[in-house]
Design a protein around this motif. Structure first.
Motif: not given
Length: 310
Positions: A127-141
């Motif tokens: 849950s902290i790899n970069m690909a995962f975080l980038v997808v998280l950033d595309s989500m609504t808060p």
């Protein structure tokens, strides 16, 4: 339980110890929600400030201080996420989550001299790899908070609802939507040793300025996203295509002959850090599918590179 009174004989206050023991979990939570160690530290500091602003009687009335701290930190993060999009619209270059360093090289396992005090408190998992975080950033808060609290930290939807301010059913839908985004973005899993081999070969090809080798290691539709951090010479758009990326990398090597490329763990995965005169100037994270690199995230923002020393 009062954390403000001083115990006799200078013994540690068990109440204070219990409160401070939550710090690591709060850092873990806030980093995943915000994608920034600096912001996570600020959130945790503000959370504790709110705790100590209460009277001893108010603190004693809280049945579970740990749950209270988590709820407050999550709400602060939710507010920050709501304003983040507007801030990033003014950001020069692409915005990339802050890269998280590790104490060891990913190939040799040798300890390196990296100031990782904040990162030491972040548990490394997928849950902290970069690909995962980038997808998280595309989500609504709300999606991001619901998903992280439920799927990563295992809070019930009733508990999530109390934080997000929606019904448990609505939070269940938010987390489900977030899961679909994650699944749609994922490539088939590549074993870490294979990832390491690909990134190692990429490093060698870059050092050798071997365009053909770089092209062969990059997927034909590969993308490189650079984070300029407001720098005027930031790459304003992603670089697409293996040949174009390879030529840009060789051009960088030509213009910076003193560039030293180091094997480093970035967000728990094999990555690279490049230095000039002992200063880290770029950190690269990779999305590897099979034996090809699909994406490269190149973080150049000096503020995000502060934990990367040496």
């Amino acid at each position: 339980m009062s954390t403000q009174s001083e115990p006799a004989d200078d013994q540690p206050d068990p109440g204070l110890s219990a409160i401070m023991s939550e710090r690591r979990k709060l850092i873990n939570l806030a980093y995943r929600l915000l994608g920034s160690l600096a912001d996570a530290e600020d959130v945790v500091q503000e959370t504790y400030a709110r705790w100590y602003a209460m009277s001893p009687e108010q603190q004693d009335a809280i049945e579970s201080p740990g749950a209270w701290l988590t709820r407050v930190a999550s709400r602060i993060c939710l507010d920050l996420l709501g304003s983040a999009r507007a801030r990033r619209e003014r950001y020069v270059g692409e915005w990339i989550p802050e890269p998280l360093p590790d104490r060891t090289e990913w190939i040799s396992g040798r300890s390196v001299d990296v100031n990782t005090d904040p990162a030491d408190r972040v548990t490394l998992d997928e849950s902290i790899n970069m690909a995962f975080l980038v997808v998280l950033d595309s989500m609504t808060p709300a999606e991001r908070v619901a998903f992280i609290l439920h799927d990563v930290f295992r809070y019930s939807f009733a508990e999530v609802a109390a934080i997000v301010g929606r019904t448990p059913a609505a939070c269940r839908q938010l987390a489900s939507s977030a899961r679909r985004r994650i699944r749609a973005s994922q490539n088939p899993a590549t074993p870490t040793p294979q990832r390491a081999d690909v990134v190692r070969d990429f490093k060698r090809a870059w050092e050798a300025k071997d365009i053909d080798a770089l092209v062969g290691l990059l997927d034909p539709d590969a993308t490189t996203i650079a984070d300029g951090g407001g720098l005027v010479n930031a790459e304003l758009r992603p670089i697409e295509g293996n040949e174009q990326i390879a030529r840009v990398l060789v051009d960088i090597a030509d213009r910076a002959p003193d560039l030293r490329i180091l094997e480093r763990t970035v967000n728990g995965q094999p990555g690279l850090a490049a230095q000039q005169e002992g200063v880290t100037v770029v950190v690269m994270a990779f999305d590897v599918a099979g034996d090809r690199i699909k994406r490269i995230w190149a973080v150049r923002n000096p503020e995000k590179l502060r934990p990367w020393k040496g």
